[in-house]
Design a protein around this motif. Structure first.
Motif, PDB file in Angstrom:
ATOM      1  N   ILE A 105      52.797  37.990  49.545  1.00 31.16           N
ATOM      2  CA  ILE A 105      51.859  37.300  50.438  1.00 31.16           C
ATOM      3  C   ILE A 105      52.566  36.859  51.716  1.00 31.16           C
ATOM      4  CG2 ILE A 105      50.470  35.196  50.661  1.00 31.16           C
ATOM      5  CD1 ILE A 105      49.859  35.567  47.642  1.00 31.16           C
ATOM      6  N   ASP A 154      45.429  41.831  44.660  1.00 34.66           N
ATOM      7  CA  ASP A 154      45.231  40.377  44.767  1.00 34.66           C
ATOM      8  C   ASP A 154      46.132  39.747  45.826  1.00 34.66           C
ATOM      9  OD1 ASP A 154      47.394  40.880  43.081  1.00 34.66           O
ATOM     10  OD2 ASP A 154      46.857  39.359  41.597  1.00 34.66           O
ATOM     11  N   ASP A 194      44.369  40.581  49.089  1.00 35.33           N
ATOM     12  CA  ASP A 194      43.188  39.717  49.272  1.00 35.33           C
ATOM     13  C   ASP A 194      43.589  38.302  49.664  1.00 35.33           C
ATOM     14  OD1 ASP A 194      41.703  41.887  48.554  1.00 35.33           O
ATOM     15  OD2 ASP A 194      41.310  41.204  46.491  1.00 35.33           O
ATOM     16  N   ARG A 195      44.611  37.794  48.996  1.00 36.97           N
ATOM     17  CA  ARG A 195      45.020  36.415  49.281  1.00 36.97           C
ATOM     18  C   ARG A 195      45.572  36.309  50.701  1.00 36.97           C
ATOM     19  NH1 ARG A 195      47.258  31.669  46.838  1.00 36.97           N
ATOM     20  NH2 ARG A 195      46.313  32.306  44.883  1.00 36.97           N
ATOM     21  N   SER A 197      42.693  36.274  53.107  1.00 31.99           N
ATOM     22  CA  SER A 197      41.925  35.026  53.183  1.00 31.99           C
ATOM     23  C   SER A 197      42.774  33.907  53.787  1.00 31.99           C
ATOM     24  CB  SER A 197      41.344  34.647  51.815  1.00 31.99           C
ATOM     25  OG  SER A 197      42.378  34.371  50.903  1.00 31.99           O
ATOM     26  N   ASP A 251      50.633  26.961  48.703  1.00 32.06           N
ATOM     27  CA  ASP A 251      49.368  27.555  48.276  1.00 32.06           C
ATOM     28  C   ASP A 251      49.549  28.404  47.014  1.00 32.06           C
ATOM     29  OD1 ASP A 251      46.515  27.819  49.085  1.00 32.06           O
ATOM     30  OD2 ASP A 251      47.021  29.946  48.975  1.00 32.06           O
ATOM     31  N   VAL A 252      50.604  29.198  47.008  1.00 33.17           N
ATOM     32  CA  VAL A 252      50.838  30.046  45.829  1.00 33.17           C
ATOM     33  C   VAL A 252      51.242  29.193  44.625  1.00 33.17           C
ATOM     34  CG1 VAL A 252      52.212  31.943  44.897  1.00 33.17           C
ATOM     35  CG2 VAL A 252      51.446  32.005  47.286  1.00 33.17           C
ATOM     36  N   SER A 255      48.094  27.666  43.336  1.00 30.86           N
ATOM     37  CA  SER A 255      47.017  28.614  43.062  1.00 30.86           C
ATOM     38  C   SER A 255      47.607  29.986  42.757  1.00 30.86           C
ATOM     39  CB  SER A 255      46.103  28.644  44.307  1.00 30.86           C
ATOM     40  OG  SER A 255      44.991  29.428  44.080  1.00 30.86           O
ATOM     41  N   ASP A 301      43.984  38.961  36.924  1.00 32.34           N
ATOM     42  CA  ASP A 301      44.401  39.432  38.255  1.00 32.34           C
ATOM     43  C   ASP A 301      45.512  40.468  38.101  1.00 32.34           C
ATOM     44  OD1 ASP A 301      42.664  37.569  39.239  1.00 32.34           O
ATOM     45  OD2 ASP A 301      44.202  36.196  40.014  1.00 32.34           O
TER      46      ASP A 301
END
Lengths: 501, 501
Positions: A92, A114, A117-118, A121, A365-366, A369, A375
């Motif tokens: 990410i 995933d 996607d992360r 976003s 964030d990771v 979450s 996933d």
């Protein structure tokens, strides 16, 4: 040359030049609180270790040292040693750093869906990772932190009370700066403690009010003794305003019992103390019988009058746990029951510092979450995380066992964190040799250990300890535990042979 | 409830409970220096802008606002607006974040070879970007910073005098913390100034000693006036220990003449002042006739007794220039002629803060060591960098021209930095309406501007200005300059129609 004589000279500079060697900044004129601050984790012994490492790098075997590598056990810096970063986090990070990757035809072959996607976003929420964010941190990330806390504790949490930071140290410094309003102000800190606290208190010209952790009770806390110290400090004129608790403990590795936590909360309520809970090791717990419980949860579950009144700030970090991303500088703190006037000042200090590093915010964030079951990245993430946890636990057990076999050394189990803090009973002859060398006895031991083996630990005197006892702190992060044990054992035997009374 | 009565209550808590609503942290007990600090760049008006932005996001046209977007001209945050990051920097960032990419078969198709090579060599020097580095920053990066300074100035520079930071603000705060040793200590700061300085001085309980920049002389510095202010401050008992210079200027956009710089250096020598040179806008210069010259170069070229004796610290940053990477938090400072005792304290403060963010350190590396002619990335890097510089210059010229056509507004050319600081002559009626609203007149104007147009600027009172004059600071980073000018022009005409005397 004093300030006044410099002034005098300068007033006459047209007729007589000033002393060219005059410097404004010497110990005479430097802020004395900065001069007084100490931070042993990166102090004299780690600096010497750095020199030895450079000698080895430059000259290898020709350096003439009795070891071939320096083992840095002075600081909890997992990725300096062999800990691999969590893949999902780094994927990410890479995608948010270089968003062009998201549109590249090969990306789907390189990155799991995933992570893609992360990253997508996050970029929508953040804009560019090169832009200042909100001073409290990206709002969407703070929302997910609140959700994480709610799920962890089973009690509500609001993003408006959450501040992302450049690591827990940064948050602690800011809170202490707000709290300390004069030289009589003081803060209760555990002994032994992580020296950030004494350093930050020294920098803020405040008094450290020690309370002792009880080595014989697994480094638990004796509330009666704590109250005695508090009363004494107040009697001495100290305005004790806050209490620091490190749980799981650093350098002790202990996990507080629920009873201990409730006693602390009650005390903070009754005595009017802000409770500062350093909970950065909350993911580093090794025994199911002693799980991590947050102070937020303990507080909320005590009900009235505590739950809605004790001012609590709790700190978390991406540098510890299984994340170990020290170099990104990230973390958060949550305020509970703070007065709006205090919140305003916390915000202002954050805004003067502009914003926490975005790479750290993304790692938070990771952390809060991570991939969920189902996933694409879940299996790998779980394997990596559990692997790190197991390796740490395994190393701690080997080290504890080895310490206990050394003459005059005792060591508690590590229940949490990433440190051991063994006691070393030093012979009188060693204590006296240390005095001759103008060193604390445990610093004397630690320096000899470094020079003989390349193992760098921090002497207990850097953390505080019961008078007359000696310790050192070592991380259990380093690979090659057998080699560590072999080097240490030989050194310790030689040391005792030399200094045994 | 006062502290003493809280104490009293707490001493009796077994018989009578404390007041549950008591809070340790209210304005009464919060550090008064924190309460006093102000930071307008993220103060009331930017907070109101944030609210308006949220309203627009949630409700769009239904928000009932007379504009469809908030234009953030309050802060130099290029990538929040339309500035694209430099590709080469971000490629290296992605590759160092996720080193697995370096071994992927597709990588050579995605990334240029020089980015791959640089990422590889950086990783060799750094290890993992998730590890704490040396507290001063990665040694190899500091070596390249020294080389950059040598090439820029034509004078030697040593990595041992270079400290990487979490942005210039972080470096400035640390230096001031070391410098300020008591409440009589003071620092000369330009007026207008970037409010970090007054905020940091307030936090350190020090005195700000203002010296005025002369708007009628392109915001140059009047050394005679400066000496007068210095003498007055000393007469008032202030120990003036340092002088801050921002060059190119913030918020003024001026570039100092060589004559000005030499006068400043001479003054610092004669008066025994540390010279703090904020040079973060050194790449933002717009007129060949007024190039950037570093204080280091000016100092070294003045020869004895200045060159080897004036204590100089100069700050640079990755947040400004054409890099604009504010969110990474990176920069460096270089010390010249500091006493070893001072160096020791600078190191200690850095070590308590552990290390600057690695993502920021890597960006410093790219800043000081960009692609060279012949490298694969050179052409794109040059095109991006020059494009950013030209767009900024173009926008500044359009805005200056537009300001000059407004009734009662004057504005100097922007020679450097990314700000304009126009004077607005406000009618008496407006000044009186502002007083009724308990606002500074320029804050009153700026708030009305925001509410009417969505344009967020910072009132001159946040930076300091000659008494009786009013200004605002706007960045010229925002795209859509024509739209900005149209909104501003209409607002200003309406405002003058309403308040004209």
């Amino acid at each position: 040359m004093s300030y006044m004589s410099a002034l005098f000279t300068s007033a006459r500079y047209h007729t007589k030049p000033r002393d060219p060697t005059y410097r404004v900044l010497t110990n005479e004129r430097i802020n004395k609180h900065v001069l007084e601050a100490q931070y042993a984790v990166r102090g004299a012994i780690p600096l010497r270790a750095e020199e030895l490492r450079e000698q080895l790098e430059e000259n290898g075997a020709d350096a003439g040292l009795p070891f071939d590598s320096v083992v840095s056990c002075n600081i909890g810096n997992p990725q300096q040693l062999d800990q691999k970063p969590l893949t999902f986090l780094r994927q990410i990070a890479a995608l948010t750093e270089y968003p062009d990757l998201l549109n590249h035809p090969s990306t789907a072959q390189i990155f799991p869906q995933d992570a893609i996607d992360r990253a997508r976003s996050l970029l929508q929420e953040i804009g560019s990772v090169g832009a200042y964010s909100h001073s409290m941190g990206v709002p969407a990330i703070r929302k997910r932190v609140a959700k994480f806390i709610e799920e962890r504790d089973g009690h509500p949490s609001s993003p408006s009370q959450i501040y992302l930071t450049a690591g827990a140290s940064n948050g602690v410094s800011n809170l202490l700066q707000i709290l300390i309003s004069g030289p009589l102000d003081g803060v209760l800190i555990p002994i032994p403690q992580y020296p950030l606290y004494t350093a930050a208190l020294a920098l803020n010209a405040a008094r450290s009010v020690p309370y002792f952790l009880d080595e014989s009770a697994d480094w638990g806390l004796d509330v009666a003794d704590l109250k005695k110290n508090l009363a004494k400090a107040r009697h001495d004129g100290t305005n004790v305003k806050a209490m620091v608790v490190i749980n799981p403990g650093n350098p002790t590795g202990n996990c507080l019992t629920k009873q201990n936590m409730e006693d602390i909360i009650r005390l903070c309520y009754e005595e009017g103390l802000v409770l500062m809970a350093d909970e950065v090791y909350q993911d580093n717990v090794y025994h199911e019988a002693q799980p991590f419980v947050s102070f937020k949860k303990a507080l909320r579950e005590m009900g009235a009058p505590y739950a809605d009144n004790v001012e609590l700030v709790s700190f978390h970090s991406i540098s510890k746990g299984q994340t170990g991303e020290c170099g990104r500088r990230g973390g958060y703190f949550e305020l509970c029951n703070f007065h709006p006037e205090a919140e305003e000042q916390v915000y202002k200090l954050a805004s003067v510092q502009l914003c926490p590093p975005l790479a750290g915010q993304i790692a938070v964030d990771v952390l809060v979450s991570p991939p969920k079951e189902g996933d694409e990245s879940y299996a790998l993430w779980k394997e990596e995380k559990e692997g790190i946890a197991q390796r740490l636990k395994g190393r701690s057990e080997i080290l504890v066992e080895a310490f206990r076999q050394l003459e005059g050394v005792t060591c508690n189990d590590a229940n949490g964190a990433m440190y051991l803090f063994p006691t070393i009973t030093l012979p009188k002859k060693a204590v006296s040799a240390a005095a001759d060398a103008h060193q604390a006895p445990d610093a004397f031991y630690a320096l000899k250990l470094l020079e003989a083996t390349g193992i760098c630990v921090v002497p207990g005197s850097g953390f505080g300890q019961q008078p007359g006892t000696w310790h050192f702190r070592t991380t259990f992060l380093a690979p090659g535990t057998e080699d560590y044990v072999r080097r240490l054992k030989k050194f310790h035997e030689d040391f005792m042979d030399e200094y045994r009374d």
